[in-house]
Design a protein around this motif. Structure first.
Motif, short mmCIF file in Angstrom:
data_model
loop_
_atom_site.label_atom_id
_atom_site.label_comp_id
_atom_site.label_asym_id
_atom_site.label_seq_id
_atom_site.Cartn_x
_atom_site.Cartn_y
_atom_site.Cartn_z
N LEU A 154 17.63 -2.49 -11.53
CA LEU A 154 16.91 -1.67 -10.54
C LEU A 154 16.87 -2.35 -9.17
CD1 LEU A 154 13.87 -0.14 -12.47
CD2 LEU A 154 15.78 1.08 -11.42
N LYS A 155 16.85 -3.67 -9.14
CA LYS A 155 16.90 -4.37 -7.85
C LYS A 155 18.19 -4.02 -7.11
CE LYS A 155 14.05 -8.43 -8.97
NZ LYS A 155 14.04 -9.92 -9.15
N LEU A 156 19.29 -3.94 -7.87
CA LEU A 156 20.56 -3.57 -7.25
C LEU A 156 20.56 -2.10 -6.84
CD1 LEU A 156 23.10 -5.50 -9.49
CD2 LEU A 156 22.39 -6.06 -7.19
N VAL A 157 19.91 -1.24 -7.64
CA VAL A 157 19.78 0.16 -7.28
C VAL A 157 19.04 0.30 -5.95
CG1 VAL A 157 18.68 2.36 -7.89
CG2 VAL A 157 19.90 1.06 -9.64
N GLU A 158 17.91 -0.38 -5.83
CA GLU A 158 17.10 -0.27 -4.62
C GLU A 158 17.80 -0.89 -3.41
OE1 GLU A 158 13.16 -1.75 -5.42
OE2 GLU A 158 12.64 0.00 -6.66
N ALA A 159 18.52 -1.99 -3.64
CA ALA A 159 19.27 -2.60 -2.53
C ALA A 159 20.40 -1.67 -2.07
CB ALA A 159 19.85 -3.95 -2.98
N THR A 160 21.02 -0.97 -3.02
CA THR A 160 22.07 -0.01 -2.68
C THR A 160 21.51 1.11 -1.82
OG1 THR A 160 23.32 -0.48 -4.70
CG2 THR A 160 23.71 1.65 -3.65
N ARG A 161 20.38 1.67 -2.22
CA ARG A 161 19.76 2.75 -1.45
C ARG A 161 19.39 2.28 -0.04
NH1 ARG A 161 15.79 4.38 -6.40
NH2 ARG A 161 17.18 5.84 -7.49
N LYS A 162 18.86 1.07 0.04
CA LYS A 162 18.45 0.53 1.34
C LYS A 162 19.65 0.33 2.25
CE LYS A 162 15.60 -3.12 3.38
NZ LYS A 162 14.77 -4.33 3.09
N SER A 163 20.75 -0.17 1.69
CA SER A 163 21.96 -0.38 2.48
C SER A 163 22.50 0.94 3.01
CB SER A 163 23.03 -1.08 1.63
OG SER A 163 24.23 -1.24 2.36
N ILE A 164 22.48 1.97 2.16
CA ILE A 164 22.97 3.29 2.58
C ILE A 164 22.07 3.87 3.67
CG2 ILE A 164 23.28 5.68 1.80
CD1 ILE A 164 24.09 4.43 -0.95
N GLU A 165 20.76 3.71 3.52
CA GLU A 165 19.81 4.26 4.50
C GLU A 165 19.92 3.57 5.86
OE1 GLU A 165 16.06 3.79 2.64
OE2 GLU A 165 16.40 5.35 1.13
N GLU A 196 20.28 -8.49 1.61
CA GLU A 196 20.23 -9.74 0.83
C GLU A 196 19.20 -9.58 -0.27
OE1 GLU A 196 19.56 -13.08 3.36
OE2 GLU A 196 21.46 -12.82 4.45
N LEU A 197 19.54 -10.09 -1.47
CA LEU A 197 18.62 -10.01 -2.60
C LEU A 197 18.83 -11.19 -3.51
CD1 LEU A 197 19.90 -7.42 -5.21
CD2 LEU A 197 21.23 -8.01 -3.20
N LEU A 231 22.36 -13.00 -3.35
CA LEU A 231 23.53 -12.14 -3.19
C LEU A 231 23.42 -11.29 -1.93
CD1 LEU A 231 23.70 -10.84 -6.88
CD2 LEU A 231 25.02 -12.73 -5.90
N LYS A 232 24.56 -10.76 -1.49
CA LYS A 232 24.61 -9.82 -0.38
C LYS A 232 25.26 -8.53 -0.86
CE LYS A 232 26.82 -12.67 2.37
NZ LYS A 232 27.47 -13.24 3.58
N LEU A 233 24.72 -7.40 -0.41
CA LEU A 233 25.20 -6.11 -0.88
C LEU A 233 25.36 -5.14 0.29
CD1 LEU A 233 24.01 -4.13 -3.98
CD2 LEU A 233 23.96 -3.01 -1.74
N PHE A 234 26.48 -4.40 0.25
CA PHE A 234 26.68 -3.34 1.23
C PHE A 234 27.22 -2.12 0.50
CE2 PHE A 234 29.22 -0.86 4.23
CZ PHE A 234 28.27 -0.63 5.22
#
Length: 335
Positions: free
Chosen positions: A315-326, A332-333, A191-194
């Motif tokens: 939690l993987k989505l939580v961490e990917a969200t934080r990383k995208s914001i930072e 990608e996950l 998946l891709k997340l922004f």
């Protein structure tokens, strides 16, 4: 195992823990509480007429609960859960309030410690126990709306600033509910997340998150906020045949034919499985259903509806969200 044999301890009787204790007391399953704050412990102990302890060690020296609910502040969920597992050999069922841990790494460590101990473990993504979710899954499985192409999750409300330190950012506090549900509704894989967010006291408090498959077959949008004057929890799913609108608070679902909306078909021509625009009402108390799932796990005749692996994926989505914001980048996950 009879109901009389069910003995459940609630660890942490603040806002959420008190709700668990209240329902368990009503069901006759509340054995004891663990609460380090003396005033809170005394008040809850007297109200429900159960013994209280200030530590897990004290509990283990006097009681043998076969079920435990961990409802302590978010940042020590995994730490306390590890203490419970190591000190209570009588344990058969464990419910850890969301999120299961503060990081994927912590959650994996907890999973490894529990593995092989025959302790059925539930993570408190209580929205999964909402009958609206099982109804949505049934409708999707029947192909009623066709192939899902777009999903919009809205989870908005207000939280006092004083509580932010104990409940964490909006992604781990309320986002995990919708992250888990999304993984149940859509294909898993790469998946891709922004994401973009607004902060309050340096804590992410309002956010929009966009999740897509690598090939772009579907798009999921999460709109979450703790700065909304009101309470809103909805899921809108756009399919190739119809749109399904679900209200998680009123527990009402509505199906809307895409062909009728486009003017391609007469309204009287549709019945899938209920008429276009017709609303259906489902009934259920998610928190109570969650507790019955725990009781079934203790008895040995049930399995966790929300597993540690489900908690880890959220939690993987939580961490990917934080990383995208930072970073301001698309992440990608694989889940």
């Amino acid at each position: 195992m009879s109901n009389d044999s069910i003995r459940i301890t609630v660890v942490g009787v603040g806002r959420m823990g008190f709700s668990h204790a209240r329902l368990l007391h009503r069901l006759g399953f509340l054995d004891s509480i663990v609460e380090p704050d003396n005033a809170t412990a005394e008040r809850v102990s007297l109200k429900f007429k159960v013994p209280s302890f200030s530590t897990i060690e004290e509990l283990a020296s006097e009681r043998k609960p076969n079920g435990v609910i961990v409802a302590v502040p978010t940042n020590i969920h995994s730490k306390v859960a590890l203490e419970v597992v190591s000190h209570l050999p009588s344990l058969k069922g464990l419910l850890i309030e969301k999120p299961v841990a503060s990081s994927v790494e912590q959650a994996l460590e907890l999973k490894s410690k529990i593995h092989g101990k025959n302790i059925k473990t539930i993570v408190g993504h209580v929205e999964v126990f909402n009958p609206v979710i099982s109804s949505i899954i049934e409708i999707l499985d029947k192909g009623v709306i066709g192939e899902p192409r777009s999903v919009l999750f809205q989870r908005r409300g207000a939280v006092a600033e004083a509580r932010l330190d104990s409940i964490g950012d909006v992604y781990e506090d309320i986002g995990v509910h919708d992250f888990d549900v999304a993984m149940r509704l859509l294909p898993r894989g790469k998946l891709k997340l922004f994401s973009s967010a607004l902060t309050l006291n340096n804590v992410g408090n309002s956010s929009i998150i966009v999740l897509t498959s690598q090939e772009g077959e579907f798009i999921v949008t999460f709109l979450m906020s703790r700065e909304f004057a009101g309470k809103l929890r909805t899921i809108d799913i756009e399919g190739t045949k119809a749109t399904l609108c679900a209200n998680l608070l009123t527990q009402i679902l509505e199906l809307r034919s895409l062909e009728i909306a486009r003017g391609d078909k007469e309204v009287s021509a549709i019945r899938i499985p209920f008429s276009n625009g017709e609303q259906i009402k489902v009934y259920g108390e998610p928190l109570l259903s969650e507790l019955w799932n725990l009781v079934d796990c203790i008895r040995g005749d049930g399995e966790p509806l929300v597993t540690i692996d489900d908690g880890i994926n959220a939690l993987k989505l939580v961490e990917a969200t934080r990383k995208s914001i930072e970073t301001g980048k698309v992440i990608e996950l694989d889940v």
